[in-house]
Design a protein around this motif. Structure first.
Motif, short mmCIF file in Angstrom:
data_model
loop_
_atom_site.label_atom_id
_atom_site.label_comp_id
_atom_site.label_asym_id
_atom_site.label_seq_id
_atom_site.Cartn_x
_atom_site.Cartn_y
_atom_site.Cartn_z
N PHE A 211 -9.08 -54.66 22.38
CA PHE A 211 -8.66 -53.57 23.25
C PHE A 211 -9.04 -52.20 22.69
O PHE A 211 -9.26 -51.25 23.43
N ILE A 212 -9.13 -52.09 21.39
CA ILE A 212 -9.34 -50.78 20.76
C ILE A 212 -10.64 -50.14 21.22
O ILE A 212 -10.70 -48.93 21.43
N TYR A 213 -11.70 -50.93 21.37
CA TYR A 213 -12.99 -50.36 21.80
C TYR A 213 -12.84 -49.73 23.17
O TYR A 213 -13.23 -48.57 23.38
N ALA A 214 -12.28 -50.45 24.12
CA ALA A 214 -12.11 -49.93 25.47
C ALA A 214 -11.22 -48.69 25.47
O ALA A 214 -11.50 -47.71 26.18
N SER A 215 -10.20 -48.70 24.67
CA SER A 215 -9.29 -47.56 24.60
C SER A 215 -10.00 -46.31 24.07
O SER A 215 -9.86 -45.21 24.63
N VAL A 216 -10.79 -46.46 23.02
CA VAL A 216 -11.51 -45.32 22.45
C VAL A 216 -12.55 -44.80 23.45
O VAL A 216 -12.69 -43.57 23.63
N VAL A 217 -13.26 -45.70 24.11
CA VAL A 217 -14.26 -45.28 25.10
C VAL A 217 -13.59 -44.48 26.21
O VAL A 217 -14.08 -43.41 26.60
N MET A 218 -12.48 -44.96 26.71
CA MET A 218 -11.82 -44.26 27.81
C MET A 218 -11.27 -42.91 27.37
O MET A 218 -11.32 -41.95 28.12
N LYS A 219 -10.78 -42.81 26.15
CA LYS A 219 -10.33 -41.51 25.65
C LYS A 219 -11.50 -40.54 25.56
O LYS A 219 -11.37 -39.35 25.87
N TYR A 220 -12.65 -41.03 25.14
CA TYR A 220 -13.85 -40.22 25.07
C TYR A 220 -14.22 -39.71 26.47
O TYR A 220 -14.53 -38.54 26.66
N LEU A 221 -14.17 -40.60 27.44
CA LEU A 221 -14.55 -40.23 28.81
C LEU A 221 -13.53 -39.29 29.46
O LEU A 221 -13.88 -38.53 30.36
N GLU A 222 -12.31 -39.33 29.03
CA GLU A 222 -11.26 -38.46 29.58
C GLU A 222 -11.36 -37.02 29.07
O GLU A 222 -10.74 -36.13 29.64
N SER A 223 -12.14 -36.79 28.04
CA SER A 223 -12.23 -35.47 27.45
C SER A 223 -12.55 -34.42 28.51
O SER A 223 -13.50 -34.59 29.29
N PRO A 224 -11.79 -33.34 28.56
CA PRO A 224 -12.03 -32.31 29.57
C PRO A 224 -13.27 -31.46 29.28
O PRO A 224 -13.66 -30.65 30.12
N HIS A 225 -13.90 -31.65 28.15
CA HIS A 225 -15.01 -30.80 27.74
C HIS A 225 -16.37 -31.31 28.18
O HIS A 225 -17.38 -30.65 27.93
N LYS A 226 -16.41 -32.48 28.79
CA LYS A 226 -17.72 -33.02 29.19
C LYS A 226 -17.58 -33.85 30.45
O LYS A 226 -16.49 -34.34 30.78
N SER A 227 -18.67 -34.05 31.11
CA SER A 227 -18.70 -34.85 32.32
C SER A 227 -18.52 -36.33 31.96
O SER A 227 -19.24 -36.86 31.12
N PRO A 228 -17.56 -37.00 32.61
CA PRO A 228 -17.39 -38.44 32.36
C PRO A 228 -18.64 -39.24 32.72
O PRO A 228 -18.93 -40.26 32.06
N VAL A 229 -19.38 -38.81 33.72
CA VAL A 229 -20.60 -39.52 34.12
C VAL A 229 -21.62 -39.46 32.97
O VAL A 229 -22.19 -40.48 32.58
N LYS A 230 -21.81 -38.25 32.41
CA LYS A 230 -22.74 -38.12 31.27
C LYS A 230 -22.22 -38.87 30.07
O LYS A 230 -22.97 -39.49 29.33
N GLY A 231 -20.90 -38.80 29.84
CA GLY A 231 -20.32 -39.52 28.71
C GLY A 231 -20.54 -41.01 28.81
O GLY A 231 -20.87 -41.65 27.82
N LEU A 232 -20.36 -41.57 30.02
CA LEU A 232 -20.57 -43.00 30.19
C LEU A 232 -22.04 -43.36 29.95
O LEU A 232 -22.34 -44.38 29.32
N ASN A 233 -22.94 -42.52 30.41
CA ASN A 233 -24.38 -42.76 30.17
C ASN A 233 -24.68 -42.77 28.68
O ASN A 233 -25.47 -43.60 28.20
N ILE A 234 -24.06 -41.87 27.93
CA ILE A 234 -24.27 -41.84 26.48
C ILE A 234 -23.77 -43.13 25.85
O ILE A 234 -24.46 -43.73 25.01
N ILE A 235 -22.60 -43.57 26.25
CA ILE A 235 -22.03 -44.80 25.68
C ILE A 235 -22.88 -46.01 26.03
O ILE A 235 -23.13 -46.86 25.18
N LEU A 236 -23.34 -46.07 27.27
CA LEU A 236 -24.13 -47.22 27.69
C LEU A 236 -25.52 -47.17 27.07
O LEU A 236 -26.16 -48.18 26.86
#
Length: 169
Positions: free
Chosen positions: A144-169
């Motif tokens: 679960f920790i991986y998914a939790s960290v990824v989602m916290k990263y995507l929730e960051s108000p300082h960047k676009s979640p769409v761009k963040g997901l592309n970076i992770i993928l």
């Protein structure tokens, strides 16, 4: 002894808090014991479970214990006593447990939350795709920790979640 420690460090302070109305009687308190199997031996492991069972039997204090452990023989035996069965509920996290399903539910829920609340609210209609979600689940490796960290990263108000997901993928 463990019994004395449990009495002085847990039971007495909680009983005092209940008596002084500092703690709602119907509001259980959680005590987590992690790695019970790592204790000094089977006799100690059984003793700890026995003391916890005694505390739950004797004292009217709203206590919940979350005990995580490998299913060592002594621990299984302690959980199988008639007194223990009244107070303990065993959840096996073996191959019958499907963490991928829970991770999927969590990730989809967090994506919905991001789409509704994030300041960057322009998302493609199919964002995130099922393939993207499945990739995150696969990369989680049932942890679960991986998914939790990824989602916290995507929730960051300082960047676009769409761009963040592309970076992770």
């Amino acid at each position: 002894s463990f019994q004395e420690q449990l009495q002085r460090l847990v039971v007495n302070p909680l009983r005092e808090a209940v008596e002084q109305n500092l703690l709602a009687e119907n509001s259980p308190q959680l005590i987590i014991i992690n790695g019970l199997d790592e204790c000094a031996g089977p006799d100690i492991q059984k003793s700890i479970l026995s003391e916890i069972s005694d505390v739950l039997t004797v004292f009217n204090i709203p206590l919940c214990f979350l005990i995580s452990s490998q299913p060592e023989q002594a621990i299984r035996q302690a959980f199988n006593t008639s007194q223990s069965r009244k107070y303990f509920h065993v959840i096996a996290l073996d191959d019958s447990f499907d963490p991928d399903k829970d991770i999927d539910t969590f990730v989809r829920s967090k994506f919905n939350e991001i789409k509704q609340t994030h300041q960057f609210q322009s998302y493609p209609l199919d964002w995130p795709t099922d393939d993207s979600i499945q990739t995150l689940i696969d990369r989680s490796s049932r942890q679960f920790i991986y998914a939790s960290v990824v989602m916290k990263y995507l929730e960051s108000p300082h960047k676009s979640p769409v761009k963040g997901l592309n970076i992770i993928l």
